[in-house]
Design a protein around this motif. Structure first.
Motif, PDB file in Angstrom:
ATOM      1  N   GLN A  96       8.161   0.540   1.986  1.00  0.00           N
ATOM      2  CA  GLN A  96       8.983  -0.608   2.382  1.00  0.00           C
ATOM      3  C   GLN A  96      10.473  -0.268   2.346  1.00  0.00           C
ATOM      4  O   GLN A  96      11.241  -0.693   3.210  1.00  0.00           O
ATOM      5  CB  GLN A  96       8.689  -1.791   1.457  1.00  0.00           C
ATOM      6  CG  GLN A  96       9.277  -3.098   1.935  1.00  0.00           C
ATOM      7  CD  GLN A  96       8.928  -4.253   0.991  1.00  0.00           C
ATOM      8  OE1 GLN A  96       8.305  -4.044  -0.046  1.00  0.00           O
ATOM      9  NE2 GLN A  96       9.320  -5.450   1.364  1.00  0.00           N
ATOM     10  N   GLN A 141      -2.191  -1.200   3.867  1.00  0.00           N
ATOM     11  CA  GLN A 141      -1.436  -2.118   2.989  1.00  0.00           C
ATOM     12  C   GLN A 141      -0.650  -1.353   1.939  1.00  0.00           C
ATOM     13  O   GLN A 141       0.528  -1.613   1.704  1.00  0.00           O
ATOM     14  CB  GLN A 141      -2.402  -3.031   2.219  1.00  0.00           C
ATOM     15  CG  GLN A 141      -2.912  -4.223   2.980  1.00  0.00           C
ATOM     16  CD  GLN A 141      -4.092  -4.865   2.223  1.00  0.00           C
ATOM     17  OE1 GLN A 141      -4.282  -4.652   1.032  1.00  0.00           O
ATOM     18  NE2 GLN A 141      -4.878  -5.646   2.945  1.00  0.00           N
ATOM     19  N   VAL A 142      -1.343  -0.409   1.307  1.00  0.00           N
ATOM     20  CA  VAL A 142      -0.702   0.375   0.246  1.00  0.00           C
ATOM     21  C   VAL A 142       0.493   1.139   0.816  1.00  0.00           C
ATOM     22  O   VAL A 142       1.556   1.222   0.193  1.00  0.00           O
ATOM     23  CB  VAL A 142      -1.735   1.345  -0.385  1.00  0.00           C
ATOM     24  CG1 VAL A 142      -1.061   2.333  -1.317  1.00  0.00           C
ATOM     25  CG2 VAL A 142      -2.809   0.566  -1.120  1.00  0.00           C
ATOM     26  N   SER A 143       0.337   1.673   2.012  1.00  0.00           N
ATOM     27  CA  SER A 143       1.425   2.449   2.621  1.00  0.00           C
ATOM     28  C   SER A 143       2.612   1.551   2.957  1.00  0.00           C
ATOM     29  O   SER A 143       3.764   1.950   2.790  1.00  0.00           O
ATOM     30  CB  SER A 143       0.942   3.150   3.896  1.00  0.00           C
ATOM     31  OG  SER A 143      -0.143   3.984   3.598  1.00  0.00           O
ATOM     32  N   ARG A 144       2.337   0.350   3.447  1.00  0.00           N
ATOM     33  CA  ARG A 144       3.452  -0.551   3.774  1.00  0.00           C
ATOM     34  C   ARG A 144       4.257  -0.872   2.516  1.00  0.00           C
ATOM     35  O   ARG A 144       5.483  -0.899   2.545  1.00  0.00           O
ATOM     36  CB  ARG A 144       2.924  -1.841   4.422  1.00  0.00           C
ATOM     37  CG  ARG A 144       2.473  -1.634   5.861  1.00  0.00           C
ATOM     38  CD  ARG A 144       2.231  -2.933   6.596  1.00  0.00           C
ATOM     39  NE  ARG A 144       1.016  -3.608   6.167  1.00  0.00           N
ATOM     40  CZ  ARG A 144      -0.215  -3.305   6.588  1.00  0.00           C
ATOM     41  NH1 ARG A 144      -0.386  -2.341   7.472  1.00  0.00           N
ATOM     42  NH2 ARG A 144      -1.263  -3.960   6.152  1.00  0.00           N
ATOM     43  N   LYS A 145       3.545  -1.063   1.430  1.00  0.00           N
ATOM     44  CA  LYS A 145       4.229  -1.368   0.177  1.00  0.00           C
ATOM     45  C   LYS A 145       5.031  -0.149  -0.296  1.00  0.00           C
ATOM     46  O   LYS A 145       6.195  -0.257  -0.683  1.00  0.00           O
ATOM     47  CB  LYS A 145       3.178  -1.755  -0.866  1.00  0.00           C
ATOM     48  CG  LYS A 145       3.742  -2.278  -2.160  1.00  0.00           C
ATOM     49  CD  LYS A 145       2.574  -2.603  -3.101  1.00  0.00           C
ATOM     50  CE  LYS A 145       3.102  -3.025  -4.440  1.00  0.00           C
ATOM     51  NZ  LYS A 145       2.874  -4.438  -4.707  1.00  0.00           N
ATOM     52  N   MET A 146       4.374   1.009  -0.215  1.00  0.00           N
ATOM     53  CA  MET A 146       4.999   2.226  -0.746  1.00  0.00           C
ATOM     54  C   MET A 146       6.263   2.600   0.028  1.00  0.00           C
ATOM     55  O   MET A 146       7.225   3.087  -0.534  1.00  0.00           O
ATOM     56  CB  MET A 146       3.977   3.363  -0.680  1.00  0.00           C
ATOM     57  CG  MET A 146       4.416   4.627  -1.359  1.00  0.00           C
ATOM     58  SD  MET A 146       2.985   5.610  -1.830  1.00  0.00           S
ATOM     59  CE  MET A 146       2.397   6.185  -0.301  1.00  0.00           C
ATOM     60  N   GLU A 149       7.190  -6.986   3.426  1.00  0.00           N
ATOM     61  CA  GLU A 149       6.154  -5.961   3.261  1.00  0.00           C
ATOM     62  C   GLU A 149       5.138  -5.951   4.406  1.00  0.00           C
ATOM     63  O   GLU A 149       4.793  -4.894   4.946  1.00  0.00           O
ATOM     64  CB  GLU A 149       5.442  -6.187   1.919  1.00  0.00           C
ATOM     65  CG  GLU A 149       4.561  -5.022   1.519  1.00  0.00           C
ATOM     66  CD  GLU A 149       3.893  -5.293   0.180  1.00  0.00           C
ATOM     67  OE1 GLU A 149       4.615  -5.601  -0.792  1.00  0.00           O
ATOM     68  OE2 GLU A 149       2.656  -5.204   0.114  1.00  0.00           O
ATOM     69  N   GLU A 150       4.695  -7.158   4.802  1.00  0.00           N
ATOM     70  CA  GLU A 150       3.655  -7.163   5.837  1.00  0.00           C
ATOM     71  C   GLU A 150       4.207  -6.816   7.228  1.00  0.00           C
ATOM     72  O   GLU A 150       3.463  -6.566   8.155  1.00  0.00           O
ATOM     73  CB  GLU A 150       2.851  -8.472   5.830  1.00  0.00           C
ATOM     74  CG  GLU A 150       3.595  -9.784   5.942  1.00  0.00           C
ATOM     75  CD  GLU A 150       4.377 -10.206   4.678  1.00  0.00           C
ATOM     76  OE1 GLU A 150       4.399  -9.465   3.663  1.00  0.00           O
ATOM     77  OE2 GLU A 150       5.008 -11.270   4.728  1.00  0.00           O
TER      78      GLU A 150
END
Ligand code: PLP
Length: 717
Positions: A389, A382-387, A397-398
């Motif tokens: 994006q 999750q953190v990586s997807r946000k970082m 994001e998801e």
């Protein structure tokens, strides 16, 4: 160049000559019967070499060799182990060849800046390397066609010494290649093989070494060859040492040289896996090869993407390798033309606006040329997807195409000895082959509480005698002041609740959290009937002054008579120390600042050994905690750092005072803490099948390697 295998073999009579081959296949490091064989060979030497069979065979006395080669008990065991090894090396009955027989002819190439296989090959610094090592061992166990690619650091990672004031000193031993399980790669004419890599105006030579890891191979590159200039020779001397120039040079050798090394070995991998961005340049070299073969850049890039995996491990932007464009230009100026690109187009490949402005980011480069990308736990995904994006504009994001495969640890490397024997007795006879099946572990219910508890006591005593013996040896060799013996853990109490905290001293891991309120801590530690003690271990990066001050702070606490010898700091954390600690403490403590712990594999090692975690809900523990297998610290995530620390420390103390300590000391008539043993069983039951590399490598295989290997077939590359 010393042919070390030949040298060790020469010392042995023909009847036991294969012992040299065994010493040169690190398979022994995770096979109890093989380790037992070396222990039988010469136990004192096994201990004094820190379990290094190659060194043992070189240093053993001629008398001992003569004696043991006639010992019937030893010979019987020797024959059995050699037969097992031979079967393992030959066999086609393993998982991968059975399920994917059509994909066995071309390997998966796995690139990593470090590999932690065993302390006798010290080319790792911490979690990233140990993960790569565990991945490689599991690839061997599952029968994957697999080659690891990395560096031979001639000085390894530093050894840690703590001065009388607790200040960390870094010692760089000059490692002797003949004392490691390395074989030089030679060309057809028997000469040492060299590959070439261009650095600025220079073309440097790189020697190749091969290490056998069971059925898998590991190829290590080494620039310390006489043909190179002194600076170039030192390139592969140290892991994560040196400045930016050194770093970019190392990464050029790792990525570009690594592809050439694989070719020099005559291999044609179907799949390429990058373990973190350090090896990112490999995609450029592969594109270059394809463009040289006549393809357009776009077509080459498509092929590379379809066959490449990128695993990221770093949840903070600043942790990702990024270089100034000028530096990249200096080192790779000769590279864009063969790719058919302009300078600007080339720089675009890795451009990212990071915390310090735009730069050439290795993670970005890696992710742009890998169709398979993953973080190392659900939360880290999750953190990586946000970082990241921003790399996929317009993508929610998801929907960002970064998945997660939660890390695991190689169970046979971390669970052995008394506990392993207990599993032999109560699980199935073939439990090792099935250790990633959750059903298997339901049988733990049948293990009598008393037996599990006593087994753990045995492991705990082993850890304490290891700690004492180290302190004693350092003291008598004159390297340690008498008052340091206390801090080294010589007075630890085998009966007291013992909590372990061992990891790199990176600031985000917050080793200081426990000392937030020293008075409250003292009350916990000094409870007359329920004493508590702590064992710390860990290295600070040699350039990280803040982390070194933190070690010093803990050291001074440990020296303080008010804390009464109940806090120990074990020097020189490495895989050897880690093994004793994860098997021997009662609780594994981890207090990172969420979400900075991408995974945190040491807690998995502990849990499998029946050592419950007391940890901030971060990394793997978010998935691992099930309400009954340890204790969660639900961290405060808003507020400033000081507020978070205060809140999380208070929760830590509360858990210790109200739950952990009382439960540990709640014994029944025969002295067994029944409630505690339930938590131990639950920790093993939940961690062993899910947080092992068997589950992890199967996931990588099924979700990434197989589709990528099929794509390679389809694309005809
Ligand atoms: C397992 C291991 C690590 C990784 O532990 P973390 O939980 O990520 O801190 C680091 N160093 C050594 C020597 C290990 O064995």
């Amino acid at each position: 160049m010393v042919q070390s295998a030949a040298k060790t073999r020469e010392r042995l009579p023909p009847r036991i000559q294969k012992l040299a081959d065994l010493a040169h296949n690190m398979w022994w490091s995770w096979r109890q019967e093989a380790r037992d064989l070396f222990k039988m060979f010469d136990l004192p030497l096994w201990r004094s070499t820190n379990h290094n069979p190659v060194r043992m065979l070189l240093e053993a006395s001629a008398e001992r060799i003569e004696e043991i080669s006639k010992d019937p008990l030893f010979l019987r065991h020797y024959d059995a182990v050699m037969l097992t090894l031979q079967r393992e090396l030959e066999n086609g009955h393993l998982w991968f060849p059975q399920v994917y027989p059509e994909l066995t002819d071309r390997p998966i190439a796995y690139f990593s800046a470090e590999f932690g296989i065993h302390q006798s090959l010290p080319v790792y610094s911490g979690g990233l390397g140990v993960l790569a090592g565990d991945h490689t061992k599991e690839a061997s166990d599952l029968g994957l066609p697999f080659v690891g690619v990395g560096f031979l650091y001639s000085q390894g990672y530093f050894r840690q010494r703590l001065g009388p004031q607790g200040w960390q000193e870094a010692v760089y031993p000059d490692l002797k290649t003949e004392e490691m399980p390395l074989l030089p790669v030679t060309s057809a004419d028997g000469e040492p093989m060299r590959i070439e890599v261009r650095l600025v105006e220079q073309v440097i030579k790189v020697a190749l070494w091969e290490v056998q890891i069971g059925r898998a191979r590991l190829c290590l590159m080494d620039t310390d060859v006489p043909e190179n200039a002194p600076w170039d020779r030192g390139l592969s001397a140290r892991l994560y040492g040196g400045d930016r120039e050194m770093r970019v040079s190392q990464e050029v050798v790792l990525g570009i040289g690594g592809v050439r090394a694989v070719r020099a070995l005559g291999l044609h991998p179907a799949v390429w896996h990058m373990n973190e961005g350090h090896c990112g340049f490999l995609v450029l070299e592969r594109i270059r090869e394809l463009v040289e073969g006549g393809l357009s850049f776009d077509k080459a890039a498509e092929i590379v993407r379809a066959t490449t995996i990128f695993t990221t491990h770093t949840p903070v932007p600043a942790g990702h390798d990024a270089f100034d464009f000028a530096l990249v230009e200096k080192y790779l100026r000769h590279f864009w033309e063969p790719l058919g690109l302009t300078r600007e187009q080339f720089m675009e490949l890795g451009r990212f606006d990071g915390p310090t402005g735009p730069a050439f980011n290795m993670t970005v480069l890696g992710m742009r040329f890998a169709n398979y990308r993953n973080g190392v736990s659900r939360l880290h995904g999750q953190v990586s997807r946000k970082m990241w994006q921003g790399l996929w504009p317009g993508c929610a994001e998801e929907e960002v195409p970064i998945e997660y495969i939660t890390n695991g640890v190689h169970l046979p490397s971390w669970v052995y000895g008394p506990l392993d024997k207990l599993f032999d007795k109560y699980l199935r006879y073939d439990w090792r082959e099935h250790h990633d099946e959750p059903d298997l572990w339901e049988r733990l219910d049948e293990v009598p509480d008393k037996e599990l508890w006593e087994t753990h006591q045995e492991q705990k005593r082993k850890m304490m005698s290891f700690i004492r013996e180290r302190a004693r040896r350092r003291r008598i060799s004159g390297e340690m002041d008498p008052h340091q013996v206390l801090v080294a853990g010589a007075f630890l109490d085998p009966e007291a609740l013992t909590i372990g905290f061992a990891r790199r001293f990176a600031t985000y891991k917050r080793a200081y959290l426990l000392f937030h309120d020293v008075e409250r801590l003292k009350n916990i530690i000094h409870n007359l009937h329920r004493p508590v003690q702590f064992v710390f271990a860990g290295k600070a990066h040699p350039a990280d002054e803040a982390a070194k001050h933190l070690i010093q702070h803990i050291y001074s606490m440990a020296q303080d008579p008010a804390l009464g010898g109940r806090i120990a700091f074990v020097e020189d954390y490495d895989m050897h120390v880690a093994r004793y600690l994860v098997q021997g403490v009662d609780v594994w403590l981890n207090t990172p600042r969420r979400p900075h712990e991408a995974s945190g594999t040491s807690g998995q090692k502990a849990a499998m050994n029946g050592v419950p975690n007391l940890s901030v809900l971060d990394g793997w523990w978010v998935e691992g905690y099930n309400g009954a297998n340890g204790w969660p610290i639900d961290p405060m995530t808003d507020g400033d750092h000081a507020a978070q620390d205060a809140s999380d420390a208070a929760e830590l103390y509360r858990l210790l005072e109200e739950e952990v300590v009382p439960l540990f000391y709640k014994r029944d008539a025969d002295g067994i803490p029944r409630g505690w043993v339930q938590i131990m069983k639950e920790a093993i039951r939940t961690a062993a099948p899910l947080f092992c590399t068997r589950r992890m490598v199967r996931e990588y295989t099924e979700r990434f390697y197989i589709p990528a290997a099929r794509a390679a077939k389809k694309l005809g590359v």
